[in-house]
Enzyme design. Structure first.
Site, PDB file in Angstrom:
ATOM      1  N   GLN A 191       0.843  -1.202   0.000  1.00 27.65           N
ATOM      2  CA  GLN A 191       0.000   0.000   0.000  1.00 27.65           C
ATOM      3  C   GLN A 191       0.878   1.253   0.000  1.00 27.65           C
ATOM      4  OE1 GLN A 191      -2.761  -2.114   3.229  1.00 27.65           O
ATOM      5  NE2 GLN A 191      -3.358   0.005   3.000  1.00 27.65           N
ATOM      6  N   PHE A 222      -6.075  -4.037   3.319  1.00 24.44           N
ATOM      7  CA  PHE A 222      -6.815  -3.828   4.566  1.00 24.44           C
ATOM      8  C   PHE A 222      -5.939  -3.232   5.668  1.00 24.44           C
ATOM      9  CE2 PHE A 222      -8.817  -7.509   2.400  1.00 24.44           C
ATOM     10  CZ  PHE A 222      -9.988  -6.871   2.012  1.00 24.44           C
ATOM     11  N   GLU A 226       0.190  -1.615   4.621  1.00 26.76           N
ATOM     12  CA  GLU A 226       0.517  -0.188   4.707  1.00 26.76           C
ATOM     13  C   GLU A 226       1.979  -0.049   5.102  1.00 26.76           C
ATOM     14  OE1 GLU A 226      -2.284   2.253   6.908  1.00 26.76           O
ATOM     15  OE2 GLU A 226      -0.800   3.818   7.218  1.00 26.76           O
ATOM     16  N   ARG A 304      -5.480   7.434  16.803  1.00 28.31           N
ATOM     17  CA  ARG A 304      -6.833   7.386  16.252  1.00 28.31           C
ATOM     18  C   ARG A 304      -7.811   6.781  17.261  1.00 28.31           C
ATOM     19  NH1 ARG A 304      -9.487   8.381  11.370  1.00 28.31           N
ATOM     20  NH2 ARG A 304      -7.672   8.825  10.106  1.00 28.31           N
ATOM     21  N   ARG A 336      -7.999  -1.695   8.758  1.00 28.50           N
ATOM     22  CA  ARG A 336      -9.261  -0.993   8.497  1.00 28.50           C
ATOM     23  C   ARG A 336      -9.910  -0.441   9.781  1.00 28.50           C
ATOM     24  NH1 ARG A 336     -13.142  -3.771   4.025  1.00 28.50           N
ATOM     25  NH2 ARG A 336     -14.075  -1.889   3.161  1.00 28.50           N
ATOM     26  N   PHE A 338      -8.135   1.388  11.947  1.00 34.56           N
ATOM     27  CA  PHE A 338      -6.880   1.935  12.470  1.00 34.56           C
ATOM     28  C   PHE A 338      -7.005   2.400  13.920  1.00 34.56           C
ATOM     29  CE2 PHE A 338      -3.161   4.913  12.059  1.00 34.56           C
ATOM     30  CZ  PHE A 338      -2.290   4.087  11.387  1.00 34.56           C
ATOM     31  N   ALA A 502      -6.127   5.269   5.243  1.00 35.36           N
ATOM     32  CA  ALA A 502      -6.942   6.280   5.913  1.00 35.36           C
ATOM     33  C   ALA A 502      -8.204   6.632   5.118  1.00 35.36           C
ATOM     34  CB  ALA A 502      -6.111   7.524   6.219  1.00 35.36           C
ATOM     35  N   GLU A 705     -13.064   2.708   5.145  1.00 36.41           N
ATOM     36  CA  GLU A 705     -13.022   2.125   6.482  1.00 36.41           C
ATOM     37  C   GLU A 705     -14.315   2.236   7.291  1.00 36.41           C
ATOM     38  OE1 GLU A 705      -9.370   4.528   7.019  1.00 36.41           O
ATOM     39  OE2 GLU A 705      -8.758   2.852   8.290  1.00 36.41           O
TER      40      GLU A 705
HETATM   41  N1  MTE Z   1     -11.434  -2.875  -0.012  1.00 33.37           N
HETATM   42  C1  MTE Z   1     -10.858  -3.933  -0.617  1.00 33.37           C
HETATM   43  N2  MTE Z   1     -11.565  -4.632  -1.524  1.00 33.37           N
HETATM   44  N3  MTE Z   1      -9.588  -4.318  -0.310  1.00 33.37           N
HETATM   45  C2  MTE Z   1      -8.841  -3.657   0.623  1.00 33.37           C
HETATM   46  O1  MTE Z   1      -7.701  -4.015   0.888  1.00 33.37           O
HETATM   47  N4  MTE Z   1      -8.763  -1.799   2.253  1.00 33.37           N
HETATM   48  C3  MTE Z   1      -9.557  -0.918   3.110  1.00 33.37           C
HETATM   49  C4  MTE Z   1     -10.598  -0.166   2.289  1.00 33.37           C
HETATM   50  N5  MTE Z   1     -11.327  -1.077   1.461  1.00 33.37           N
HETATM   51  C5  MTE Z   1      -9.431  -2.535   1.288  1.00 33.37           C
HETATM   52  C6  MTE Z   1     -10.745  -2.161   0.905  1.00 33.37           C
HETATM   53  C7  MTE Z   1      -8.753   0.040   3.832  1.00 33.37           C
HETATM   54  S1  MTE Z   1      -7.991  -0.447   5.250  1.00 33.37           S
HETATM   55  C8  MTE Z   1      -8.623   1.331   3.403  1.00 33.37           C
HETATM   56  S2  MTE Z   1      -7.743   2.463   4.290  1.00 33.37           S
HETATM   57  C9  MTE Z   1      -9.253   1.797   2.164  1.00 33.37           C
HETATM   58  O2  MTE Z   1      -9.923   0.766   1.480  1.00 33.37           O
HETATM   59  C10 MTE Z   1      -8.163   2.407   1.292  1.00 33.37           C
HETATM   60  O3  MTE Z   1      -8.613   2.825   0.080  1.00 33.37           O
HETATM   61  P1  MTE Z   1      -9.327   4.238  -0.179  1.00 33.37           P
HETATM   62  O4  MTE Z   1      -8.508   5.264   0.494  1.00 33.37           O
HETATM   63  O5  MTE Z   1      -9.291   4.338  -1.644  1.00 33.37           O
HETATM   64  O6  MTE Z   1     -10.694   4.120   0.390  1.00 33.37           O
HETATM   65  N1  LUZ Z   2      -2.582   5.436   8.500  1.00 25.42           N
HETATM   66  C1  LUZ Z   2      -1.902   6.458   9.001  1.00 25.42           C
HETATM   67  C2  LUZ Z   2      -3.904   5.332   8.639  1.00 25.42           C
HETATM   68  O1  LUZ Z   2      -0.685   6.494   8.879  1.00 25.42           O
HETATM   69  N2  LUZ Z   2      -2.563   7.446   9.619  1.00 25.42           N
HETATM   70  C3  LUZ Z   2      -3.897   7.433   9.801  1.00 25.42           C
HETATM   71  O2  LUZ Z   2      -4.463   8.348  10.379  1.00 25.42           O
HETATM   72  C4  LUZ Z   2      -4.604   6.330   9.299  1.00 25.42           C
HETATM   73  N3  LUZ Z   2      -5.919   6.235   9.467  1.00 25.42           N
HETATM   74  C5  LUZ Z   2      -6.560   5.169   9.014  1.00 25.42           C
HETATM   75  C6  LUZ Z   2      -5.859   4.178   8.366  1.00 25.42           C
HETATM   76  N4  LUZ Z   2      -4.545   4.271   8.174  1.00 25.42           N
HETATM   77 MO1  MOS Z   3      -6.331   1.278   5.817  1.00 25.81          MO
HETATM   78  S1  MOS Z   3      -6.090   0.571   7.750  1.00 25.81           S
HETATM   79  O1  MOS Z   3      -5.908   2.869   6.227  1.00 25.81           O
HETATM   80  O2  MOS Z   3      -4.970   0.685   5.114  1.00 25.81           O
END
Ligand code: MTE
Ligand code: LUZ
Ligand code: MOS
Length: 763
Positions: A191, A222, A226, A304, A336, A338, A502, A705
Site C-alpha cells: 500500500q 486492509f 501499509e 486514532r 481498516r 486503524f 486512511a 473504512e
Molecule cells: N477494499 C478492498 N476490496 N480491499 C482492501 O484491501 N482496504 C480498506 C478499504 N477497502 C481494502 C478495501 C482500507 S484499510 C482502506 S484504508 C481503504 O480501502 C483504502 O482505500 P481508499 O482510500 O481508496 O478508500
Molecule cells: N494510516 C496512518 C492510517 O498512517 N494514519 C492514519 O491516520 C490512518 N488512518 C486510518 C488508516 N490508516
Molecule cells: Mo487502511 S487501515 O488505512 O490501510
C-alpha cells in the site's frame, strides 16, 4: 460505472505480484524465523541448509550494507535479528535458492539456539513493567473530576477486544530486479510504495533515486500492507543487490499469518456518568494497546483510538488516556479503522452497561447523546454532524419500533431460539491524523491521439480507487471513459507519496487528478480559442467534442489534442494536492485534524440457537453518509465488505497466542473468517445524500473504512439475544462473541461462575 477491473478479475487475467512474468535467472527467497518469542541468539547453524540442493546463499543481519532497520515511525525494528529475537516469527536468516521449494526446504534445516528471556503477551503487564513504545497521551475536554458530581448514575467497567488477521487473499510478496548503474526495480504488493523505496535506500545504503517501486494492484491490503509489505520487499532487494539477480518471494499463507502483525488487541477501563435525562455528562477511559514487539504504526493507531473514543456522541467532559504497550508478539499494524473501532467499542460497552443497569434499551442512551453540528470533539474540532440525520432516517425508514416488537414477540414465543437487536451509530474522521501525510500527486498525459494516461500515488487494492480516478479524469475532461488508462503506481512517476490508507486516497489522488486535468483543459481551451479566433471563455469541451459559443464544431477531442501538439503546447500535467484547513497541536492535543467526518447508523438483528450457542445475523439495515456518491456500485461493495469484516472481528475471528507468544490460530483451519454462510441474511443500505459542501472529491465521501464500524453492533445484538434467554447473565465485555462464549453466557448461573466462564473462553 462498473469497477474497471471486474472483467479481468473474473477471467483471472488481472496481474497480481505472482502473475508478473519472470526474468530469466530469477531466484527465490524464504525466511527462517524465530521459533522463540524473546531471547538471545546463542548460535545459528546454517551448514546443512547451505548444502541443500539449489541453495545459492543464506543472508543474515551482517550482510546488510546499510542500516538493519525497517521501523517507520520509530527506528526500533531490525529487518533480520542480529543478537536478540523479540517475537515468534521474527526473521533471522534469508535463504536464496533456485526454486521456491528448494528455498523452503533449506529453511527447515537451519538450527538456532536461543537463550530464552521472559515473554510478555499481555499489554497491562507490559505497562506495569514500563514497556511502553511511546509516552502515554491524554485527550481532555471539560473537567471530568468535577463533572462526576453532576451525574445521577456512574458505571465503571473494563473491556477486551482481540486482534484480527488481515487475510488479504494475496499474501505478502515482492520481486526485485536489478537494473543498470546500481539501480533496482522492486515490484511490491504494498500500500506504500514510497515506504518500500525509503526503507530500501536505508537498508542498501543507496539514494532513493536508484530505487523504483512499482505496484499494479493488490489482492487486498486492509492496512496489512501499509507498513508490513516493506519487510518482504527488503528481503528481495537485499538478496538481489548482492547476487545481481532477480529475487522473488511470495509468502505461504502460514508464513504470512505467523510472521506479520495484525489488528491491535486492546484492554480498557472505563467510567461513564449520566444524568436523569440520559445525557452522558462525563467519560473517562484508559486504553492499553497491545503493540507487539516494535512500534510499526502503533503510535498512529493509538492516536486514532483517542480521536474516536466518543464515537458519534457529544460528551462535555472527557478524559481519555492511551498506553502503547510493548509485548513479545509480532508488531501489530494498521487494520481498516486503524484503532478507531477499538476506541468505539469501549464507549458502546459503557453505554450498554449503563442501559443494563437502568433496564432500558441502550438505544435510548445512544440517541440522547448523538453529536450535533457545532458540538466539540475532545480534540477540539467542531462537528459538522450527520449523526441525527442518519439515526432518524434509519429509525423511520426501517421502522425500528416494529423491528424491536418483532424481536420481542419472537422471544416471547420461542424458548430455544432468541433474537437480539442493536443500533450502531458511527462517526469516522477522514484524513491521516499526521497532517503532513495528507498530500498526493497525479501525472496526467494526454497523448496526441487523444487517449489519456493517469498515474497517481494511489494503490488499487480492490477498493475501486482506479475506477474512481478514471471517473474523475473522464468527467473533468468530459471525454469517454474508454479513452482513459490508469497506470501502475510507480515511484519514478509519482514521488514522496503517502500510503494508500486512511480511506483518503480517492479524495487526495482524485483531487490531484482533477487539478492536473483542469490545467490541461485550460491550455486546450486556449489552443481552441486561438484556432477559432475567439476567447477561451467561448470554448467548451463536452462529451468528446469541441463546442464554440455553445455550438458543436467539427473537431472531436482527438483533433484538439493533435492541434495542441502541433502548436507545441504541453499535453502533460503533474499536479499536487494538499487539503486545506487541517492541523493538530500535539502539545495541547487540540486542533482540526480531519477534513470531514463520515456518519451512519446500522440496525442489526441476530438469532441465537440457545442449545448450541451458534447464531446467525438476520439483517443489517444501514443509513450511511456517502455525501454524493460518485460510484454507488463500488460504494455499496465497500459498505458490505467493511460491515462483514467488522462482524467477523466482533463475532468469530479469534486470534490465539499461547503464553510463550506462539500463534495457535496460524492457519485457515484454526482461524475462522466470515464466509458466504455467515454474512447477514439481509443487508439494506440507504444512501443519505447530502448537498453540503465538503472536501471530498466530487463531494463523494470517503467510504473505505467507516462501514467496518457497523460490525460492532453485531456484538451488542448478540449480547441482547443472550440476555433474552438468561436475563441475569453478567457477560464480560470481551470480544469476539464466539459461539463458545455465547454458550457459556447462556448457561452461566451465578455472577461468579459467569465471569469465570467468560474468562475461560477468552484464553
Ligand atoms: N477494499 C478492498 N476490496 N480491499 C482492501 O484491501 N482496504 C480498506 C478499504 N477497502 C481494502 C478495501 C482500507 S484499510 C482502506 S484504508 C481503504 O480501502 C483504502 O482505500 P481508499 O482510500 O481508496 O478508500
Ligand atoms: N494510516 C496512518 C492510517 O498512517 N494514519 C492514519 O491516520 C490512518 N488512518 C486510518 C488508516 N490508516
Ligand atoms: Mo487502511 S487501515 O488505512 O490501510
Amino acid at each position: 460505472m462498473k469497477n474497471i477491473d471486474s472483467y479481468t478479475h473474473v477471467r483471472g487475467e488481472s496481474v497480481y505480484l505472482d502473475d508478473i512474468p519472470l526474468v530469466n535467472g530469477t531466484l527465490y527467497a524464504s525466511v527462517f524465523d524465530s521459533p522463540v518469542a524473546h531471547g538471545k541468539i546463542k548460535s545459528l547453524d546454517m551448514t546443512e541448509a547451505a548444502g541443500m540442493p539449489g541453495v545459492v546463499r543464506i543472508f543474515t543481519a551482517k550482510d546488510i550494507p546499510g542500516q538493519n532497520q525497517v521501523g517507520g515511525i520509530i527506528a526500533d525494528e531490525e529487518l533480520l535479528a542480529d543478537k536478540h529475537v523479540h517475537f515468534c516469527g521474527m526473521p533471522v536468516a534469508l535463504v536464496i535458492a533456485t526454486s521456491d521449494e528448494a528455498a523452503k526446504a533449506a529453511v527447515k534445516k537451519i538450527k538456532v539456539v536461543i537463550d530464552p528471556l521472559p515473554v510478555i503477551t499481555d499489554p497491562r503487564e507490559a505497562k506495569e513493567k514500563g514497556e511502553l513504545i511511546i509516552p502515554p497521551r491524554t485527550f481532555r475536554l471539560g473537567d471530568t473530576e468535577n463533572a462526576w458530581r453532576a451525574c445521577d448514575l456512574i458505571i465503571e467497567g473494563n473491556t477486551e477486544t482481540n486482534g484480527q488477521e488481515h487475510l488479504y487473499i494475496e499474501t505478502q510478496g515482492a520481486y526485485a530486479v536489478p537494473q543498470e548503474n546500481g539501480a533496482t526495480r522492486i515490484y511490491s504488493s504494498t500500500q506504500g510504495p514510497t515506504a518500500v523505496q525509503r526503507t530500501a535506500a536505508r537498508i542498501l545504503n543507496i539514494p532513493m533515486s536508484l530505487i523504483e517501486v512499482d505496484t499494479t494492484r493488490l489482492g487486498g491490503g486492509f492496512g496489512g500492507k501499509e507498513d508490513q509489505a516493506t519487510t518482504w520487499a527488503m528481503m528481495c532487494a537485499l538478496a538481489s543487490f548482492h547476487l545481481k539477480k532477480p529475487v522473488k518471494y511470495c509468502l505461504h499463507r502460514m508464513e504470512d499469518m505467523r510472521m506479520t502483525g495484525k489488528r491491535h488487541p486492546y484492554s480498557a477501563d472505563f467510567k461513564i456518568g449520566l444524568n436523569k435525562d440520559l445525557k452522558i455528562i462525563a467519560y473517562e477511559v484508559t486504553f492499553y494497546q497491545n503493540a507487539g514487539a516494535a512500534a510499526d504504526l502503533s503510535p498512529a493507531v493509538m492516536e486514532r483510538t483517542l480521536f474516536h473514543c466518543t464515537n458519534s456522541y457529544f460528551v462535555p467532559h472527557v478524559k481519555a488516556t492511551a498506553y502503547s504497550c510493548r509485548t513479545h508478539l509480532p508488531p501489530n499494524t494498521a487494520f481498516r479503522g486503524f484503532g478507531g473501532p477499538q476506541g468505539m467499542f469501549v464507549i458502546e460497552a459503557a453505554i450498554a452497561k449503563a442501559a443494563e443497569q437502568l433496564k432500558i434499551p441502550a438505544s435510548q442512551i445512544q440517541q440522547q447523546n448523538l453529536l450535533r453540528s457545532g458540538d466539540e470533539f475532545p480534540y477540539g474540532q467542531i462537528a459538522q454532524s450527520e449523526a441525527n440525520e442518519c439515526w432518524n432516517k434509519a429509525a423511520e425508514l426501517y421502522d425500528v419500533k416494529k423491528l424491536q416488537q418483532e424481536v420481542n414477540d419472537f422471544n416471547a414465543a420461542n424458548k430455544l431460539y432468541k433474537k437480539g437487536l442493536a443500533l450502531m451509530p458511527i462517526c469516522f474522521g477522514i484524513s491521516f491524523t499526521k497532517t503532513h501525510m495528507n498530500q498526493a500527486r497525479a501525472l496526467v498525459h494526454v497523448y496526441n491521439d487523444g487517449s489519456v494516461g493517469v498515474s497517481t500515488a494511489g494503490v488499487e487494492m480492490g477498493q475501486g480507487l482506479n475506477t474512481k480516478i478514471l471517473q474523475v479524469a473522464a468527467a473533468t475532461l468530459s471525454i469517454d471513459p474508454s479513452r482513459v488508462k490508469i497506470n501502475t503506481t510507480n515511484t519514478y512517476r509519482i514521488a514522496n507519496s503517502s500510503p494508500t490508507a486512511a480511506s483518503a486516497s480517492s479524495d487526495l489522488n482524485g483531487k490531484a487528478t482533477e487539478l492536473a486535468c483542469q490545467a490541461i483543459l485550460q491550455r486546450l481551451k486556449q489552443v481552441a480559442a486561438d484556432a477559432w479566433k475567439t476567447k477561451p471563455e467561448a470554448v467548451e469541451i463536452k462529451d468528446d467534442w469541441l463546442y464554440i459559443d455553445g455550438k458543436k464544431t467539427d473537431w472531436p477531442w482527438n483533433e484538439l489534442a493533435w492541434v495542441a501538439f502541433e502548436k507545441r503546447v504541453s499535453l502533460t500535467e503533474h499536479a499536487h494536492y494538499a487539503p486545506p484547513g487541517i492541523y493538530f497541536d500535539n502539545k495541547k492535543e487540540k486542533g482540526h485534524p480531519f477534513t470531514y467526518h463520515v456518519y451512519g447508523t446500522a440496525i442489526i438483528t441476530t438469532t441465537i440457537d440457545c442449545l448450541r450457542g451458534i447464531y446467525e445475523i438476520d439483517s443489517v439495515k444501514i443509513v450511511h453518509d456517502f455525501g454524493k456518491s460518485m460510484n454507488p456500485i463500488i460504494d455499496i461493495g465497500q459498505c458490505e465488505g467493511g460491515l462483514v469484516q467488522g462482524i467477523g472481528w466482533m463475532t468469530m475471528e479469534e486470534i490465539v497466542y499461547d503464553k510463550e507468544g506462539r500463534l495457535k490460530s496460524n492457519a485457515l483451519s484454526t482461524y475462522k473468517v466470515p464466509d458466504i454462510y455467515s454474512v447477514p441474511k439481509e443487508i439494506a443500505i440507504h444512501f443519505l445524500e447530502t448537498e453540503k459542501e465538503n472536501l471530498a472529491i466530487f463531494r463523494s465521501k470517503a467510504v473505505g473504512e467507516p462501514p467496518l464500524l457497523y460490525g460492532i453492533g453485531a456484538y451488542f445484538a448478540l449480547r441482547n439475544a443472550v440476555t433474552a434467554f438468561n436475563p441475569t447473565a453478567s457477560i464480560p465485555y470481551d470480544a469476539p462473541m464466539t459461539p463458545e462464549k455465547v454458550l457459556m453466557s447462556l448457561y452461566a448461573t451465578t455472577p461468579n461462575e459467569k465471569s469465570k466462564a467468560g474468562q475461560k473462553s477468552s484464553t
